[in-house]
Motif scaffolding. Structure first.
Motif, PDB file in Angstrom:
ATOM      1  N   PRO A 232       9.924   1.578   7.413  1.00 43.54           N
ATOM      2  CA  PRO A 232      10.117   0.889   6.277  1.00 43.54           C
ATOM      3  C   PRO A 232      10.727  -0.459   6.653  1.00 43.54           C
ATOM      4  CG  PRO A 232      11.671   2.479   6.014  1.00 43.54           C
ATOM      5  CD  PRO A 232      10.618   2.928   7.242  1.00 43.54           C
ATOM      6  N   GLU A 233      10.337  -1.622   6.054  1.00 45.63           N
ATOM      7  CA  GLU A 233      10.704  -2.834   6.054  1.00 45.63           C
ATOM      8  C   GLU A 233      10.614  -3.489   7.566  1.00 45.63           C
ATOM      9  OE1 GLU A 233      14.208  -4.098   4.047  1.00 45.63           O
ATOM     10  OE2 GLU A 233      13.639  -2.896   2.354  1.00 45.63           O
ATOM     11  N   LYS A 234      10.081  -2.719   8.479  1.00 46.05           N
ATOM     12  CA  LYS A 234       9.952  -3.050   9.861  1.00 46.05           C
ATOM     13  C   LYS A 234       8.525  -3.359  10.479  1.00 46.05           C
ATOM     14  CE  LYS A 234      14.314  -2.668  10.746  1.00 46.05           C
ATOM     15  NZ  LYS A 234      15.061  -3.680  11.036  1.00 46.05           N
ATOM     16  N   VAL A 235       7.576  -3.467   9.251  1.00 51.19           N
ATOM     17  CA  VAL A 235       6.217  -3.801   9.452  1.00 51.19           C
ATOM     18  C   VAL A 235       6.062  -5.175   9.039  1.00 51.19           C
ATOM     19  CG1 VAL A 235       4.062  -3.057   9.046  1.00 51.19           C
ATOM     20  CG2 VAL A 235       5.662  -1.415   9.401  1.00 51.19           C
ATOM     21  N   VAL A 236       5.323  -5.879   9.835  1.00 46.98           N
ATOM     22  CA  VAL A 236       4.838  -7.121   9.355  1.00 46.98           C
ATOM     23  C   VAL A 236       3.069  -7.406   9.640  1.00 46.98           C
ATOM     24  CG1 VAL A 236       4.860  -9.805   9.841  1.00 46.98           C
ATOM     25  CG2 VAL A 236       6.567  -8.607  10.264  1.00 46.98           C
ATOM     26  N   LEU A 237       2.561  -7.581   8.200  1.00 42.52           N
ATOM     27  CA  LEU A 237       0.952  -7.774   8.289  1.00 42.52           C
ATOM     28  C   LEU A 237       1.045  -9.442   8.204  1.00 42.52           C
ATOM     29  CD1 LEU A 237      -1.660  -7.497   7.609  1.00 42.52           C
ATOM     30  CD2 LEU A 237      -1.158  -6.963   5.123  1.00 42.52           C
ATOM     31  N   VAL A 238       0.197  -9.977   9.331  1.00 40.30           N
ATOM     32  CA  VAL A 238      -0.115 -11.418   9.337  1.00 40.30           C
ATOM     33  C   VAL A 238      -1.118 -11.651   8.311  1.00 40.30           C
ATOM     34  CG1 VAL A 238      -0.594 -13.249  10.777  1.00 40.30           C
ATOM     35  CG2 VAL A 238       0.596 -11.378  11.734  1.00 40.30           C
ATOM     36  N   ASN A 239      -1.196 -12.642   7.646  1.00 40.42           N
ATOM     37  CA  ASN A 239      -2.216 -12.982   6.393  1.00 40.42           C
ATOM     38  C   ASN A 239      -2.329 -14.498   6.954  1.00 40.42           C
ATOM     39  OD1 ASN A 239      -3.757 -13.253   4.253  1.00 40.42           O
ATOM     40  ND2 ASN A 239      -2.177 -14.246   3.155  1.00 40.42           N
ATOM     41  N   ALA A 240      -3.720 -14.775   6.803  1.00 44.05           N
ATOM     42  CA  ALA A 240      -4.500 -16.210   6.792  1.00 44.05           C
ATOM     43  C   ALA A 240      -4.001 -16.766   5.429  1.00 44.05           C
ATOM     44  CB  ALA A 240      -5.791 -16.145   7.487  1.00 44.05           C
ATOM     45  N   ALA A 241      -3.084 -17.636   5.292  1.00 41.99           N
ATOM     46  CA  ALA A 241      -2.749 -17.872   3.938  1.00 41.99           C
ATOM     47  C   ALA A 241      -3.590 -19.574   3.822  1.00 41.99           C
ATOM     48  CB  ALA A 241      -1.302 -18.124   3.829  1.00 41.99           C
ATOM     49  N   ASN A 242      -3.335 -19.910   2.478  1.00 37.57           N
ATOM     50  CA  ASN A 242      -4.024 -21.106   1.973  1.00 37.57           C
ATOM     51  C   ASN A 242      -2.577 -22.144   1.930  1.00 37.57           C
ATOM     52  OD1 ASN A 242      -4.357 -23.096  -0.211  1.00 37.57           O
ATOM     53  ND2 ASN A 242      -6.475 -22.668   0.493  1.00 37.57           N
ATOM     54  N   ARG A 243      -2.671 -23.228   2.385  1.00 38.43           N
ATOM     55  CA  ARG A 243      -1.515 -24.187   2.539  1.00 38.43           C
ATOM     56  C   ARG A 243      -1.299 -24.764   0.968  1.00 38.43           C
ATOM     57  NH1 ARG A 243      -1.492 -28.978   6.452  1.00 38.43           N
ATOM     58  NH2 ARG A 243       0.289 -29.218   5.753  1.00 38.43           N
ATOM     59  N   GLY A 244      -2.307 -24.691   0.271  1.00 44.10           N
ATOM     60  CA  GLY A 244      -2.101 -25.303  -1.112  1.00 44.10           C
ATOM     61  C   GLY A 244      -1.510 -24.372  -2.180  1.00 44.10           C
ATOM     62  N   LEU A 245      -2.007 -22.990  -2.059  1.00 47.01           N
ATOM     63  CA  LEU A 245      -1.519 -21.961  -3.135  1.00 47.01           C
ATOM     64  C   LEU A 245      -1.548 -20.666  -2.160  1.00 47.01           C
ATOM     65  CD1 LEU A 245      -1.713 -22.386  -6.109  1.00 47.01           C
ATOM     66  CD2 LEU A 245      -3.884 -21.589  -6.199  1.00 47.01           C
ATOM     67  N   ILE A 246      -0.300 -20.127  -2.344  1.00 53.11           N
ATOM     68  CA  ILE A 246      -0.161 -18.596  -1.752  1.00 53.11           C
ATOM     69  C   ILE A 246      -0.935 -17.719  -2.474  1.00 53.11           C
ATOM     70  CG2 ILE A 246       1.725 -16.911  -1.098  1.00 53.11           C
ATOM     71  CD1 ILE A 246       2.086 -19.831   0.382  1.00 53.11           C
ATOM     72  N   GLY A 247      -1.693 -17.036  -1.704  1.00 51.97           N
ATOM     73  CA  GLY A 247      -2.694 -16.218  -2.494  1.00 51.97           C
ATOM     74  C   GLY A 247      -4.072 -16.764  -2.839  1.00 51.97           C
ATOM     75  N   ASN A 248      -4.096 -18.126  -2.627  1.00 49.94           N
ATOM     76  CA  ASN A 248      -5.007 -18.911  -2.990  1.00 49.94           C
ATOM     77  C   ASN A 248      -5.590 -18.459  -4.518  1.00 49.94           C
ATOM     78  OD1 ASN A 248      -6.968 -20.857  -2.685  1.00 49.94           O
ATOM     79  ND2 ASN A 248      -8.222 -19.890  -1.298  1.00 49.94           N
ATOM     80  N   HIS A 249      -6.907 -18.339  -4.799  1.00 51.18           N
ATOM     81  CA  HIS A 249      -7.392 -18.230  -6.005  1.00 51.18           C
ATOM     82  C   HIS A 249      -7.693 -16.340  -6.234  1.00 51.18           C
ATOM     83  CE1 HIS A 249      -7.795 -22.411  -6.180  1.00 51.18           C
ATOM     84  NE2 HIS A 249      -7.631 -22.340  -7.542  1.00 51.18           N
ATOM     85  N   TRP A 250      -6.691 -15.737  -6.112  1.00 44.34           N
ATOM     86  CA  TRP A 250      -6.858 -14.147  -6.146  1.00 44.34           C
ATOM     87  C   TRP A 250      -7.185 -13.880  -7.675  1.00 44.34           C
ATOM     88  CZ3 TRP A 250      -4.228 -11.168  -9.272  1.00 44.34           C
ATOM     89  CH2 TRP A 250      -2.914 -11.645  -9.675  1.00 44.34           C
ATOM     90  N   PHE A 251      -6.813 -14.582  -8.211  1.00 38.73           N
ATOM     91  CA  PHE A 251      -6.894 -14.187  -9.849  1.00 38.73           C
ATOM     92  C   PHE A 251      -7.960 -14.567 -10.312  1.00 38.73           C
ATOM     93  CE2 PHE A 251      -4.374 -18.162  -8.909  1.00 38.73           C
ATOM     94  CZ  PHE A 251      -5.068 -19.095  -9.593  1.00 38.73           C
ATOM     95  N   GLY A 252      -9.073 -15.333  -9.681  1.00 41.25           N
ATOM     96  CA  GLY A 252     -10.170 -15.750 -10.175  1.00 41.25           C
ATOM     97  C   GLY A 252     -11.455 -14.752  -9.637  1.00 41.25           C
ATOM     98  N   ARG A 253     -12.541 -15.236 -10.195  1.00 42.14           N
ATOM     99  CA  ARG A 253     -13.752 -14.254  -9.666  1.00 42.14           C
ATOM    100  C   ARG A 253     -14.421 -14.594  -8.359  1.00 42.14           C
ATOM    101  NH1 ARG A 253     -17.217 -14.666 -15.645  1.00 42.14           N
ATOM    102  NH2 ARG A 253     -15.471 -13.611 -16.789  1.00 42.14           N
ATOM    103  N   GLY A 254     -13.912 -15.697  -7.835  1.00 43.63           N
ATOM    104  CA  GLY A 254     -14.602 -16.128  -6.261  1.00 43.63           C
ATOM    105  C   GLY A 254     -13.761 -15.285  -5.341  1.00 43.63           C
ATOM    106  N   ALA A 255     -14.169 -15.568  -4.082  1.00 42.91           N
ATOM    107  CA  ALA A 255     -13.674 -15.343  -2.893  1.00 42.91           C
ATOM    108  C   ALA A 255     -13.649 -13.602  -2.747  1.00 42.91           C
ATOM    109  CB  ALA A 255     -12.007 -15.565  -2.711  1.00 42.91           C
ATOM    110  N   ARG A 256     -14.759 -13.141  -3.172  1.00 44.87           N
ATOM    111  CA  ARG A 256     -14.789 -11.666  -3.164  1.00 44.87           C
ATOM    112  C   ARG A 256     -14.427 -10.872  -1.737  1.00 44.87           C
ATOM    113  NH1 ARG A 256     -20.410 -11.013  -5.962  1.00 44.87           N
ATOM    114  NH2 ARG A 256     -20.897 -12.532  -4.605  1.00 44.87           N
ATOM    115  N   ARG A 257     -14.800 -11.726  -0.638  1.00 43.56           N
ATOM    116  CA  ARG A 257     -14.529 -11.080   0.496  1.00 43.56           C
ATOM    117  C   ARG A 257     -13.351 -11.505   1.185  1.00 43.56           C
ATOM    118  NH1 ARG A 257     -17.635  -8.314  -1.903  1.00 43.56           N
ATOM    119  NH2 ARG A 257     -19.750  -7.844  -1.108  1.00 43.56           N
ATOM    120  N   ALA A 258     -12.572 -12.501   0.893  1.00 36.50           N
ATOM    121  CA  ALA A 258     -11.554 -13.240   1.486  1.00 36.50           C
ATOM    122  C   ALA A 258     -10.372 -12.340   1.641  1.00 36.50           C
ATOM    123  CB  ALA A 258     -11.091 -14.331   0.813  1.00 36.50           C
ATOM    124  N   ILE A 259      -9.999 -12.357   2.898  1.00 32.51           N
ATOM    125  CA  ILE A 259      -8.371 -11.417   3.255  1.00 32.51           C
ATOM    126  C   ILE A 259      -7.363 -11.705   2.230  1.00 32.51           C
ATOM    127  CG2 ILE A 259      -6.977 -10.560   4.714  1.00 32.51           C
ATOM    128  CD1 ILE A 259      -9.240 -10.963   7.143  1.00 32.51           C
TER     129      ILE A 259
END
Length: 447
Positions: A361-388
């Motif tokens: 626990p708390e010793k694992v790091v998952l690397v994520n390809a982030a968006n510079r403008g918005l952390i999580g990008n538009h996860w709350f929207g209907r688009g980006a259905r395949r984006a990690i």
């Protein structure tokens, strides 16, 4: 004609065919070699899982497995070289059963965020929150790059960017949904998510980073990707990720083909050289080689690296080829790195992070390809259905809630100040780490 035959008639002729390991990676079920590969490749020629083996294009009428740099290695040889394989998820499906399920999970996550942050409704501005909820205090680290490269061109934060080009945000999170997007029952253990943005040089004809990483011909003034600068900057980004992992004493780092999806997909529209399939694959191989060298040189020997690869068709297979080629070359990474590397065909990175966090626990790091403008990008929207990036946030309400707080949600994009992210991290009781320098430039192998 051969490619057309392989797509439409080979499944009818050989419905139960399971190809050799060398054709599509280690023992992949359900993938079939093209008819061109079956008839044009000599039987004694066994291309490696790291060689250029892709669909034969009708216009070429040849199998690229015959290129001279292919070596007769297969998965068993890589295991003998000290690389471990975990094939538990090989050939199995992942993702929601349908789009209605994805929508349901997304809306549930939004509701959990509203409840956890004490909001009246989704979209309420963060400025109305007087103090962050206690469970989110101290759960974020910002690794802020302050090297000379961080102030050049579009690298700094500010304007449309919340995150600097070379910055890394580490957020503590848990997984709520498994690889099939079903609810996870039982105790939940925390792990870290490293939000870092890869260079966007090919998402579209207006790719945000291409102009800064291109050079123009004196005669034609046509732009072309400056591969040396591009690979060096990608190494810089990952070196900062490695620094963050070391600072947090990570025992496990989960990685994937970082920056090798959408951000390279349309590069041929900006640089005509990459209309050539071989040139594009050589770039992928050079990038995979550069990234693996950084992980080998910049992470402690006690840190295990978990590489999630897909051996499906097209882009996924090309990226898998690039990484397998990188780790199989004797001059790329040493035996010590191979001994701490595990490759997971078909693994879901978030589910793997959850599993590893049960014992670390708390010793694992998952690397994520982030968006510079918005952390999580538009996860709350209907688009980006395949984006990690988006799908990670949809399956973890804690990650989504931290993104809401860090983004300073106002219901729409707005101009950022250069210190906005730093101020929000400090408001959340997190730490800001300054990176004043990065290790010297690595030797990048061009293929």
């Amino acid at each position: 004609f051969l490619a057309w035959c392989s797509r439409d008639f080979l499944p009818l002729l050989c419905p139960d065919m399971e190809p050799a390991a060398s054709l599509h990676g280690p023992r992949l079920l359900g993938a079939r070699p093209s008819i061109g590969q079956l008839f044009l490749c000599k039987p004694e020629t066994r291309p490696s899982i790291g060689c250029r083996l892709f669909r034969c294009k009708p216009e070429s009428a040849r199998c690229v497995a015959h290129e001279p740099d292919c070596s007769p290695k297969d998965a068993d040889h890589l295991v003998a070289d000290g690389i471990q394989w975990d094939r538990r998820w090989e050939g199995s499906c992942m993702g929601p059963p349908n789009e209605d399920w994805r929508t349901m999970v997304r809306e549930e996550t939004k509701q959990r965020v509203v409840e956890a942050l004490g909001l009246r409704r989704w979209g309420q501005t963060v400025e109305r929150i007087e103090r962050p909820p206690p469970e989110f205090v101290g759960c974020v680290h910002l690794f802020q790059d302050r090297t000379p490269a961080s102030i050049v061109g579009g690298a700094p934060a500010g304007g449309g960017y919340l995150l600097g080009r070379y910055d890394v945000v580490m957020v503590k999170a848990c997984a709520d949904r498994d690889r099939s997007w079903d609810v996870i029952h039982g105790p939940q253990h925390s792990f870290w998510v490293a939000h870092a943005a890869a260079l966007n040089v090919g998402e579209s004809e207006s790719a945000s980073d291409f102009d800064e990483f291109c050079q123009r011909s004196r005669s034609t003034q046509r732009p072309s990707l400056d591969e040396e600068a591009y690979l060096g900057a990608m190494q810089h980004i990952l070196a900062n990720v490695a620094r963050a992992c070391t600072t947090l004493n990570a025992e496990h780092v989960i990685f994937f083909p970082f920056g090798m999806g959408a951000f390279l997909r349309q590069l041929e529209r900006l640089d005509s050289r990459f209309r050539n399939h071989k040139a594009m694959q050589d770039l992928r191989r050079s990038l995979a080689d550069a990234l693996m060298r950084i992980l080998a040189e910049s992470t402690p020997d006690s840190t295990r690296i978990h590489l999630c690869l897909s051996f499906g068709a097209g882009e996924a297979k090309e990226n898998a080829d690039a990484f397998l080629q990188a780790v199989s070359k004797p001059d790329a990474v040493g035996e010590a790195f191979r001994s701490r590397l595990t490759i997971y065909p078909g693994a879901d990175a978030l589910d793997l992070a959850r599993e590893l966090s049960e014992t670390s626990p708390e010793k694992v790091v998952l690397v994520n390809a982030a968006n510079r403008g918005l952390i999580g990008n538009h996860w709350f929207g209907r688009g980006a259905r395949r984006a990690i990036d988006e799908n990670l946030h949809r399956r973890s309400w804690r990650m989504a809630a931290m993104a809401y707080l860090l983004n300073g949600w106002r219901g729409r994009r707005h101009a950022r100040t250069c210190t906005e992210l730093q101020r929000r991290v400090e408001w959340l009781g997190g730490r800001v780490h300054a990176i004043e320098r990065v290790p010297g430039p690595r030797r990048v192998m061009h293929l």
